[in-house]
Design a protein around this motif. Structure first.
Motif, mmCIF file in Angstrom:
data_model
loop_
_atom_site.group_PDB
_atom_site.id
_atom_site.type_symbol
_atom_site.label_atom_id
_atom_site.label_comp_id
_atom_site.label_asym_id
_atom_site.label_seq_id
_atom_site.Cartn_x
_atom_site.Cartn_y
_atom_site.Cartn_z
ATOM 1 N N UNK A 218 0.822 -1.207 0.000
ATOM 2 C CA UNK A 218 0.000 0.000 0.000
ATOM 3 C C UNK A 218 0.861 1.264 0.000
ATOM 4 N N UNK A 219 1.928 1.256 0.766
ATOM 5 C CA UNK A 219 2.813 2.426 0.801
ATOM 6 C C UNK A 219 3.459 2.654 -0.564
ATOM 7 N N UNK A 220 3.878 1.577 -1.212
ATOM 8 C CA UNK A 220 4.475 1.705 -2.545
ATOM 9 C C UNK A 220 3.449 2.167 -3.569
ATOM 10 N N UNK A 221 2.239 1.581 -3.507
ATOM 11 C CA UNK A 221 1.183 1.960 -4.441
ATOM 12 C C UNK A 221 0.744 3.406 -4.212
ATOM 13 N N UNK A 222 0.784 3.838 -2.958
ATOM 14 C CA UNK A 222 0.431 5.216 -2.658
ATOM 15 C C UNK A 222 1.330 6.196 -3.387
ATOM 16 N N UNK A 223 2.626 5.874 -3.434
ATOM 17 C CA UNK A 223 3.565 6.744 -4.145
ATOM 18 C C UNK A 223 3.313 6.711 -5.649
ATOM 19 N N UNK A 224 3.065 5.523 -6.166
ATOM 20 C CA UNK A 224 2.815 5.383 -7.608
ATOM 21 C C UNK A 224 1.572 6.161 -8.016
ATOM 22 N N UNK A 225 0.548 6.098 -7.173
ATOM 23 C CA UNK A 225 -0.736 6.725 -7.506
ATOM 24 C C UNK A 225 -0.858 8.155 -6.952
ATOM 25 N N UNK A 226 0.257 8.701 -6.440
ATOM 26 C CA UNK A 226 0.262 10.076 -5.904
ATOM 27 C C UNK A 226 -0.717 10.269 -4.750
ATOM 28 N N UNK A 227 -0.810 9.240 -3.902
ATOM 29 C CA UNK A 227 -1.628 9.374 -2.699
ATOM 30 C C UNK A 227 -0.769 10.059 -1.641
ATOM 31 N N UNK A 228 -1.176 11.228 -1.206
ATOM 32 C CA UNK A 228 -0.345 12.025 -0.305
ATOM 33 C C UNK A 228 -0.472 11.588 1.156
ATOM 34 N N UNK A 229 -1.625 11.069 1.536
ATOM 35 C CA UNK A 229 -1.797 10.679 2.938
ATOM 36 C C UNK A 229 -2.993 9.752 3.090
ATOM 37 N N UNK A 230 -2.888 8.850 4.050
ATOM 38 C CA UNK A 230 -4.022 8.021 4.448
ATOM 39 C C UNK A 230 -4.695 8.668 5.655
ATOM 40 N N UNK A 231 -5.997 8.464 5.781
ATOM 41 C CA UNK A 231 -6.743 8.926 6.944
ATOM 42 C C UNK A 231 -7.077 7.705 7.788
ATOM 43 N N UNK A 232 -6.697 7.718 9.056
ATOM 44 C CA UNK A 232 -6.952 6.547 9.888
ATOM 45 C C UNK A 232 -8.435 6.439 10.243
ATOM 46 N N UNK A 233 -9.039 5.276 9.987
ATOM 47 C CA UNK A 233 -10.444 5.066 10.367
ATOM 48 C C UNK A 233 -10.600 4.449 11.743
ATOM 49 N N UNK A 234 -9.483 4.273 12.454
ATOM 50 C CA UNK A 234 -9.488 3.505 13.700
ATOM 51 C C UNK A 234 -10.486 4.048 14.723
ATOM 52 N N UNK A 235 -10.510 5.364 14.897
ATOM 53 C CA UNK A 235 -11.411 5.944 15.897
ATOM 54 C C UNK A 235 -12.869 5.675 15.538
ATOM 55 N N UNK A 236 -13.194 5.724 14.237
ATOM 56 C CA UNK A 236 -14.569 5.444 13.804
ATOM 57 C C UNK A 236 -14.905 3.976 14.031
ATOM 58 N N UNK A 237 -13.957 3.090 13.710
ATOM 59 C CA UNK A 237 -14.167 1.662 13.994
ATOM 60 C C UNK A 237 -14.536 1.467 15.471
ATOM 61 N N UNK A 238 -13.764 2.098 16.339
ATOM 62 C CA UNK A 238 -13.930 1.866 17.765
ATOM 63 C C UNK A 238 -15.191 2.517 18.324
ATOM 64 N N UNK A 239 -15.618 3.625 17.739
ATOM 65 C CA UNK A 239 -16.899 4.211 18.135
ATOM 66 C C UNK A 239 -18.036 3.228 17.892
ATOM 67 N N UNK A 240 -17.967 2.523 16.766
ATOM 68 C CA UNK A 240 -19.008 1.546 16.437
ATOM 69 C C UNK A 240 -18.897 0.317 17.339
ATOM 70 N N UNK A 241 -17.681 -0.147 17.569
ATOM 71 C CA UNK A 241 -17.465 -1.342 18.385
ATOM 72 C C UNK A 241 -17.763 -1.119 19.867
#
Length: 506
Positions: A218-241
């Motif tokens: 994913x990190x390599x593909x992010x560079x290839x596809x010009x993805x500048x940053x990921x947004x962590x969904x962890x807090x949203x996951x845990x709100x639901x759980x």
């Protein structure tokens, strides 16, 4: 998106596969769907138990023991709604949202010898898939979303050694996702997806990778596809759980019942001269024999002064006559954890000093559990514990009586240097992204675990209490009508504890 669907259709989705997906979305029984998938794909078993292969574990309609397929669909729907709500606040609602949730990978203790596999709980929560090296991608375009599950290919050689895999063809019918692909196709799919959605928002927890190879990819593909940053969904996951469903509460109750019985049996067999390791082995045995897959964490079995080591897990000392045992143990039952602590005299009788400390901890714990009716935060509960412990310790001259409140809190903390509560669920310290500063709500499950540990280095302590350690911990369901102690079958009153500890005496 059209390009992606053409790609998916070309590489994996055949007509019958789509029919099976459609049937799984209707009232046709799960067993019928599974039978047809087995016939079509020549499967004796899937990559995990089903109601057909393991009727003693799963009922009709369940994807994992105790939880039906529809609940997993509902969880994914809830996740999509939370993501859309979050994006609405950030005015990014018109951008495609792509959520990536990887499964765990196998971890090896030495070459070809794996540790017992434990699934990434976020992945398990939203898929019900118990297989290693998989991934879920949820693509949200406006208010429509597509779930794509990546799984390991069917492979006779690998399955000979490691057991059956579900495979991409049968996965949609089993897991109720829209489509499935081999994990080997992840890179092509991801590139196609990004090229189709240049301004998308990518939700992925890059700071806590659980699948090393996929993370690297994913990190390599992010560079290839010009993805500048990921947004962590962890807090949203845990709100639901954080808020447990009725199915989850039933599983948690069973986990607590199993661990309670195991600790009771362990108290009964303890006696002076017993090895801490034997007590560890007994609680482990009793949990497994009553349906738990394994212990939820390495247990603390602390005899005598070892109880002053909060996370003592060496468990290799002999417990002497006159010592207490502090046991902190719980089990994992079909993915849900219990967490209990009990303290008892190994010879069956509390000494005066042991009794007074135990009585203080028990009284404070009961007050704190009742306090949960007011829906406090866990931090407020901790503050109240320190006040209560401090005042009671003043009464027995373990803290000076002339202290201000700030000094009293600090002194109490020196006797109990851990928090009094944490969230509990699929993980022992569950939903770690949820701060302890939020008020508890119905459906949450928490621990309540005050303690007193008298280290001889404590400047307030007197010698007759040196080396004593007491903790009492219960698991509590928050309800509108008042808290429910899920570990109520594990006795904690002084008379009951002494009776259990004397039960095997001549």
């Amino acid at each position: 998106m059209l390009r992606i669907m053409k790609y998916i259709t070309r590489i994996s989705v055949n007509k019958l596969g789509m029919q099976l997906i459609a049937r799984c979305s209707t009232k046709v029984s799960q067993s019928t769907v599974i039978h047809q998938a087995q016939k079509k794909y020549n499967l004796c078993t899937f990559g995990q138990p089903t109601p057909i292969t393991h009727p003693h574990l799963l009922k009709e309609g369940e994807l994992v023991p105790g939880i039906n397929l529809e609940e997993f669909r509902s969880r994914r729907n809830k996740l999509v709604q939370r993501i859309l709500s979050h994006m609405h606040i950030g005015n990014k609602l018109n951008r495609t949202q792509i959520i990536i949730i990887p499964s765990a990978s196998k971890v090896y203790m030495s070459e070809k010898i794996p540790y017992v596999f434990r699934q990434n709980t976020d992945f398990l929560y939203f898929t019900g898939c118990q297989e290693a090296d998989c991934a879920l991608i949820i693509t949200i375009s406006k208010e429509n979303f597509t779930s794509t599950l990546f799984v390991q290919k069917k492979d006779e050689h690998s399955e000979l050694w490691d057991g059956p895999r579900t495979g991409a063809e049968a996965a949609p019918s089993l897991f109720g996702v829209d489509q499935a692909l081999p994990l080997s196709e992840f890179e092509k799919f991801f590139i196609s997806l990004i090229n189709e959605n240049k301004s998308c928002v990518l939700w992925y927890d890059e700071k806590n990778p659980v699948q090393p190879e996929l993370h690297k990819q994913l990190c390599q593909l992010g560079k290839i596809c010009n993805v500048h940053a990921f947004v962590s969904p962890k807090a949203i996951f845990h709100e639901i759980r954080l808020i447990k469903s009725q199915a989850e509460i039933k599983l948690m109750q069973k986990s607590c019942d199993i661990a309670s019985r195991a600790i009771v049996k362990t108290i009964e067999i303890s006696k002076p001269g017993v090895d801490e390791h034997q007590l560890f082995a007994n609680v482990d045995y009793e949990c497994r024999m009553n349906g738990a897959e394994f212990l939820a964490y390495p247990p603390v079995v602390a005899g005598g002064k070892n109880a002053n080591i909060i996370h003592y897990i060496t468990n290799n000392q002999i417990v002497q006559d006159g010592d207490m045992v502090l046991m902190d143990a719980g089990c994992e039952y079909h993915g849900y954890s219990s967490d209990i602590t009990r303290t008892w005299p190994v010879n069956g009788t509390f000494s005066p000093e042991q009794r007074v400390l135990y009585d203080i901890v028990l009284e404070v714990q009961k007050i704190l559990i009742q306090r949960l009716k007011d829906m406090p935060t866990l931090d407020q509960l901790f503050h109240e514990m320190c006040i209560l412990l401090g005042r009671r310790l003043q009464q027995i001259n373990l803290i000076p009586n002339n202290f201000s409140e700030d000094k009293l809190l600090a002194a109490a903390y020196s006797y109990c240097p851990h928090h009094v509560s944490h969230y509990l669920g699929m993980d022992v310290h569950d939903t770690g992204k949820i701060p302890r500063s939020v008020k508890v709500k119905p459906g949450m499950i928490i621990t309540v675990e005050p303690g007193i540990y008298v280290n001889q280095k404590n400047k307030f302590a007197t010698s007759e209490f040196y080396g004593l350690g007491v903790r009492i911990e219960d698991d509590v369901l928050i309800r509108n009508e008042g808290p429910l102690i899920l570990t109520r079958k594990c006795p904690k009153e002084i008379d009951d504890i002494e009776e259990l500890a004397k039960s095997t005496r001549p």
